[in-house]
Design a protein around this motif. Sequence first.
Motif, PDB file in Angstrom:
ATOM      1  N   GLU A  51       1.583  -9.643  -2.986  1.00 16.32           N
ATOM      2  CA  GLU A  51       2.011  -9.962  -1.628  1.00 16.32           C
ATOM      3  C   GLU A  51       0.886 -10.686  -0.894  1.00 16.32           C
ATOM      4  OE1 GLU A  51       4.118  -7.168   0.756  1.00 16.32           O
ATOM      5  OE2 GLU A  51       4.569  -5.860  -0.947  1.00 16.32           O
ATOM      6  N   ASN A  52       1.297 -11.599   0.006  1.00 13.55           N
ATOM      7  CA  ASN A  52       0.364 -12.296   0.886  1.00 13.55           C
ATOM      8  C   ASN A  52       0.647 -11.868   2.319  1.00 13.55           C
ATOM      9  OD1 ASN A  52      -0.895 -13.901  -1.166  1.00 13.55           O
ATOM     10  ND2 ASN A  52       0.943 -15.153  -1.212  1.00 13.55           N
ATOM     11  N   LEU A  53      -0.394 -11.537   3.054  1.00 16.36           N
ATOM     12  CA  LEU A  53      -0.257 -11.027   4.412  1.00 16.36           C
ATOM     13  C   LEU A  53      -1.041 -11.900   5.382  1.00 16.36           C
ATOM     14  CD1 LEU A  53      -0.883  -7.254   3.631  1.00 16.36           C
ATOM     15  CD2 LEU A  53       1.330  -8.410   3.747  1.00 16.36           C
ATOM     16  N   VAL A  72      -4.658 -12.238   3.664  1.00 15.75           N
ATOM     17  CA  VAL A  72      -4.922 -11.273   2.601  1.00 15.75           C
ATOM     18  C   VAL A  72      -3.953 -11.482   1.445  1.00 15.75           C
ATOM     19  CG1 VAL A  72      -5.028  -8.814   2.016  1.00 15.75           C
ATOM     20  CG2 VAL A  72      -5.722  -9.582   4.303  1.00 15.75           C
ATOM     21  N   SER A  73      -4.484 -11.443   0.224  1.00 14.47           N
ATOM     22  CA  SER A  73      -3.670 -11.481  -0.984  1.00 14.47           C
ATOM     23  C   SER A  73      -3.865 -10.160  -1.727  1.00 14.47           C
ATOM     24  CB  SER A  73      -4.078 -12.662  -1.874  1.00 14.47           C
ATOM     25  OG  SER A  73      -3.378 -12.633  -3.099  1.00 14.47           O
ATOM     26  N   VAL A  74      -2.757  -9.486  -2.016  1.00 20.40           N
ATOM     27  CA  VAL A  74      -2.798  -8.186  -2.697  1.00 20.40           C
ATOM     28  C   VAL A  74      -2.101  -8.315  -4.047  1.00 20.40           C
ATOM     29  CG1 VAL A  74      -2.183  -5.753  -2.572  1.00 20.40           C
ATOM     30  CG2 VAL A  74      -2.742  -7.001  -0.466  1.00 20.40           C
ATOM     31  N   SER A  75      -2.824  -8.004  -5.122  1.00 16.78           N
ATOM     32  CA  SER A  75      -2.270  -8.125  -6.472  1.00 16.78           C
ATOM     33  C   SER A  75      -2.469  -6.815  -7.235  1.00 16.78           C
ATOM     34  CB  SER A  75      -2.951  -9.265  -7.243  1.00 16.78           C
ATOM     35  OG  SER A  75      -2.828 -10.490  -6.554  1.00 16.78           O
ATOM     36  N   LYS A  86       1.203  -0.475   2.639  1.00 18.67           N
ATOM     37  CA  LYS A  86       2.384  -0.536   1.776  1.00 18.67           C
ATOM     38  C   LYS A  86       2.187  -1.559   0.664  1.00 18.67           C
ATOM     39  CE  LYS A  86       6.031   0.966   4.949  1.00 18.67           C
ATOM     40  NZ  LYS A  86       7.272   0.556   5.652  1.00 18.67           N
ATOM     41  N   ALA A  87       1.574  -2.705   1.003  1.00 19.67           N
ATOM     42  CA  ALA A  87       1.355  -3.755  -0.005  1.00 19.67           C
ATOM     43  C   ALA A  87       0.432  -3.264  -1.109  1.00 19.67           C
ATOM     44  CB  ALA A  87       0.774  -5.003   0.666  1.00 19.67           C
ATOM     45  N   CYS A  99      -4.622   0.045  12.441  1.00 15.87           N
ATOM     46  CA  CYS A  99      -3.506   0.559  11.634  1.00 15.87           C
ATOM     47  C   CYS A  99      -4.008   1.734  10.793  1.00 15.87           C
ATOM     48  CB  CYS A  99      -2.954  -0.541  10.729  1.00 15.87           C
ATOM     49  SG  CYS A  99      -2.195  -1.900  11.625  1.00 15.87           S
ATOM     50  N   GLU A 100      -3.512   2.908  11.090  1.00 22.90           N
ATOM     51  CA  GLU A 100      -3.931   4.103  10.365  1.00 22.90           C
ATOM     52  C   GLU A 100      -2.757   4.841   9.736  1.00 22.90           C
ATOM     53  OE1 GLU A 100      -7.875   5.114  13.062  1.00 22.90           O
ATOM     54  OE2 GLU A 100      -5.998   6.179  13.482  1.00 22.90           O
ATOM     55  N   SER A 101      -1.560   4.345   9.947  1.00 25.24           N
ATOM     56  CA  SER A 101      -0.365   4.998   9.414  1.00 25.24           C
ATOM     57  C   SER A 101      -0.041   4.469   8.016  1.00 25.24           C
ATOM     58  CB  SER A 101       0.819   4.754  10.348  1.00 25.24           C
ATOM     59  OG  SER A 101       2.032   5.150   9.737  1.00 25.24           O
ATOM     60  N   ASP A 102       0.572   5.306   7.195  1.00 27.30           N
ATOM     61  CA  ASP A 102       1.000   4.882   5.861  1.00 27.30           C
ATOM     62  C   ASP A 102       2.124   3.859   5.935  1.00 27.30           C
ATOM     63  OD1 ASP A 102      -0.848   6.458   4.580  1.00 27.30           O
ATOM     64  OD2 ASP A 102       0.518   8.163   4.344  1.00 27.30           O
ATOM     65  N   ASP A 103       2.743   3.712   7.105  1.00 25.05           N
ATOM     66  CA  ASP A 103       3.805   2.722   7.281  1.00 25.05           C
ATOM     67  C   ASP A 103       3.251   1.327   7.528  1.00 25.05           C
ATOM     68  OD1 ASP A 103       5.822   4.570   6.961  1.00 25.05           O
ATOM     69  OD2 ASP A 103       5.900   5.083   9.090  1.00 25.05           O
ATOM     70  N   CYS A 104       1.928   1.207   7.654  1.00 25.60           N
ATOM     71  CA  CYS A 104       1.291  -0.096   7.863  1.00 25.60           C
ATOM     72  C   CYS A 104       1.621  -1.016   6.688  1.00 25.60           C
ATOM     73  CB  CYS A 104      -0.212   0.095   7.985  1.00 25.60           C
ATOM     74  SG  CYS A 104      -1.171  -1.409   7.808  1.00 25.60           S
TER      75      CYS A 104
END
Length: 244
Positions: free
Chosen positions: A155-157, A174-177, A147-148, A138-143
């Motif tokens: 967000e949790n992925l 993955v957890s993003v805070s 985005k998270a 994944c290299e696009s900003d739309d990934c």
Amino acid sequence: AEAVASGDIFGRLDDARSDELGRMFRAINTMVEHLKKAIETAKIQEQRATEASDELFMQNSRLEMTVEERTMELEEAQKHTRLILDLTTEAVFELDEQGFISFANSTAQRMLGYEESEMLNHDFFGTVRHHPDGGPLCESDDCRFRKAVKSNKRENLNDIWIVDKNENSIPVSVSVSPIIKYGMRIGTIIAIIDLTDVMQTTKMMHALYDSPEEGYMFFSDTFEPLDSTAALVKLFTEPRLQDS
């Protein structure tokens, strides 16, 4: 059986039998117990990562302190937080507002195979490459991962694989805070859990259920038959050759 195959692993087969089925049931129960332990460990690891992320967030959000007091307290807090994070089995990263790595714990270094100096002050997504299951990098900003990281909410992925220094793909959750100050996102905490052991155990369970040669029957808690594998049905329904 459908419940076990779909992830409902809280039942148990009757393994008190002394025949071949009993031995097979005991093998299934043992594998289910291993899967339970793996899932419980993952939950504990995720909770520890969340607690560590919250503490780091709180330390970075303190206001109205003199420069000297803030510097001293932050130094102590960072030492304490580093000790906590280095005890976890999750890879934990702190990013600045530009997405560059300002902190990576020892687990992150081991998981990806990089030295700390190879990650600090480097772009996170340039260092931690990733892709969906079976997909391209994944290299696009739309990934959705990118985005998270840019979002202002936690967000949790799942269904993400990261690529280590040796080009090995690792299944992770993955957890993003975000780190918020004065209503602005000034950084991000990312916690990554390696799901390799969990996925291997799940794969073994599916292989056991789908085995064309070994037949198994599954029972409820009250010992009522629920289902059986195709191999077992075949064993009892196909005609046998009579002994001469």
